[in-house]
Design a protein around this motif. Structure first.
Motif, short mmCIF file in Angstrom:
data_model
loop_
_atom_site.label_atom_id
_atom_site.label_comp_id
_atom_site.label_asym_id
_atom_site.label_seq_id
_atom_site.Cartn_x
_atom_site.Cartn_y
_atom_site.Cartn_z
N ARG A 22 37.77 44.37 19.37
CA ARG A 22 38.25 44.48 18.00
C ARG A 22 37.49 45.57 17.25
N LEU A 23 36.17 45.61 17.42
CA LEU A 23 35.36 46.62 16.76
C LEU A 23 35.67 48.02 17.26
N ILE A 24 35.86 48.15 18.56
CA ILE A 24 36.21 49.46 19.14
C ILE A 24 37.55 49.93 18.58
N ASN A 25 38.51 49.03 18.52
CA ASN A 25 39.82 49.40 17.97
C ASN A 25 39.72 49.79 16.51
N GLN A 26 38.88 49.09 15.76
CA GLN A 26 38.68 49.40 14.35
C GLN A 26 38.03 50.78 14.19
N VAL A 27 37.03 51.07 15.03
CA VAL A 27 36.37 52.37 14.99
C VAL A 27 37.36 53.48 15.32
N LEU A 28 38.18 53.27 16.35
CA LEU A 28 39.17 54.27 16.73
C LEU A 28 40.18 54.50 15.61
N GLU A 29 40.60 53.44 14.97
CA GLU A 29 41.54 53.56 13.85
C GLU A 29 40.90 54.35 12.70
N LEU A 30 39.64 54.07 12.41
CA LEU A 30 38.94 54.80 11.35
C LEU A 30 38.75 56.27 11.72
N GLN A 31 38.50 56.55 12.99
CA GLN A 31 38.38 57.94 13.44
C GLN A 31 39.69 58.69 13.24
N HIS A 32 40.80 58.04 13.58
CA HIS A 32 42.11 58.67 13.40
C HIS A 32 42.39 58.91 11.91
N THR A 33 42.02 57.94 11.09
CA THR A 33 42.20 58.09 9.65
C THR A 33 41.37 59.26 9.13
N LEU A 34 40.14 59.37 9.60
CA LEU A 34 39.27 60.47 9.19
C LEU A 34 39.84 61.81 9.64
N GLU A 35 40.36 61.87 10.87
CA GLU A 35 40.98 63.10 11.37
C GLU A 35 42.18 63.48 10.50
N ASP A 36 43.00 62.50 10.15
CA ASP A 36 44.16 62.76 9.31
C ASP A 36 43.75 63.26 7.93
N LEU A 37 42.73 62.63 7.35
CA LEU A 37 42.26 63.06 6.03
C LEU A 37 41.65 64.45 6.09
N SER A 38 40.93 64.73 7.15
CA SER A 38 40.32 66.05 7.31
C SER A 38 41.39 67.13 7.44
N ALA A 39 42.42 66.84 8.20
CA ALA A 39 43.53 67.78 8.34
C ALA A 39 44.23 67.99 7.00
N ARG A 40 44.39 66.94 6.25
CA ARG A 40 45.03 67.04 4.93
C ARG A 40 44.17 67.88 3.97
N VAL A 41 42.86 67.68 4.01
CA VAL A 41 41.96 68.47 3.16
C VAL A 41 42.07 69.94 3.53
N ASP A 42 42.10 70.24 4.82
CA ASP A 42 42.23 71.64 5.26
C ASP A 42 43.55 72.24 4.76
N ALA A 43 44.63 71.47 4.85
CA ALA A 43 45.93 71.96 4.39
C ALA A 43 45.92 72.20 2.89
N VAL A 44 45.28 71.32 2.14
CA VAL A 44 45.22 71.48 0.68
C VAL A 44 44.36 72.69 0.32
N LYS A 45 43.26 72.88 1.03
CA LYS A 45 42.41 74.05 0.79
C LYS A 45 43.20 75.34 1.03
N GLU A 46 43.94 75.37 2.12
CA GLU A 46 44.75 76.55 2.46
C GLU A 46 45.79 76.81 1.38
N GLU A 47 46.46 75.77 0.95
CA GLU A 47 47.48 75.90 -0.11
C GLU A 47 46.83 76.37 -1.41
N ASN A 48 45.65 75.85 -1.71
CA ASN A 48 44.93 76.24 -2.92
C ASN A 48 44.59 77.73 -2.89
N LEU A 49 44.11 78.22 -1.76
CA LEU A 49 43.80 79.65 -1.64
C LEU A 49 45.06 80.50 -1.81
#
Length: 81
Positions: A22-49
């Motif tokens: 359960r903990l491993i699955n939770q960590v993996l889910e949080l990692q995916h969420t972090l990856e998604d958020l990081s990609a979104r931040v990069d996209a927003v930065k690019e759009e901002n520029l």
């Protein structure tokens, strides 16, 4: 009694294994969420520029229009008197 002890140990191990899974699955889910958020931040930065660059171009265009228009030219009141 030995069999009962083994069953208790097996049950404890099963609970631990389920908790770890359960903990491993939770960590993996949080990692995916972090990856998604990081990609979104990069996209927003690019759009901002991109938008900043467009704003600079538009600002320069407006300045050029204003300097070319007689409406926005400064008047020299001393020379008219």
């Amino acid at each position: 009694m030995m069999n009962a002890d083994m069953d208790a140990v097996d049950a404890e191990n099963q609970v631990e294994l389920e908790e770890k899974t359960r903990l491993i699955n939770q960590v993996l889910e949080l990692q995916h969420t972090l990856e998604d958020l990081s990609a979104r931040v990069d996209a927003v930065k690019e759009e901002n520029l991109k938008l900043k660059s467009e704003n600079q171009v538009l600002g320069q265009y407006i300045e050029n229009l204003m300097s070319a228009s007689s409406v926005f030219q400064t008047t020299d009141t001393k020379s008219k008197r």
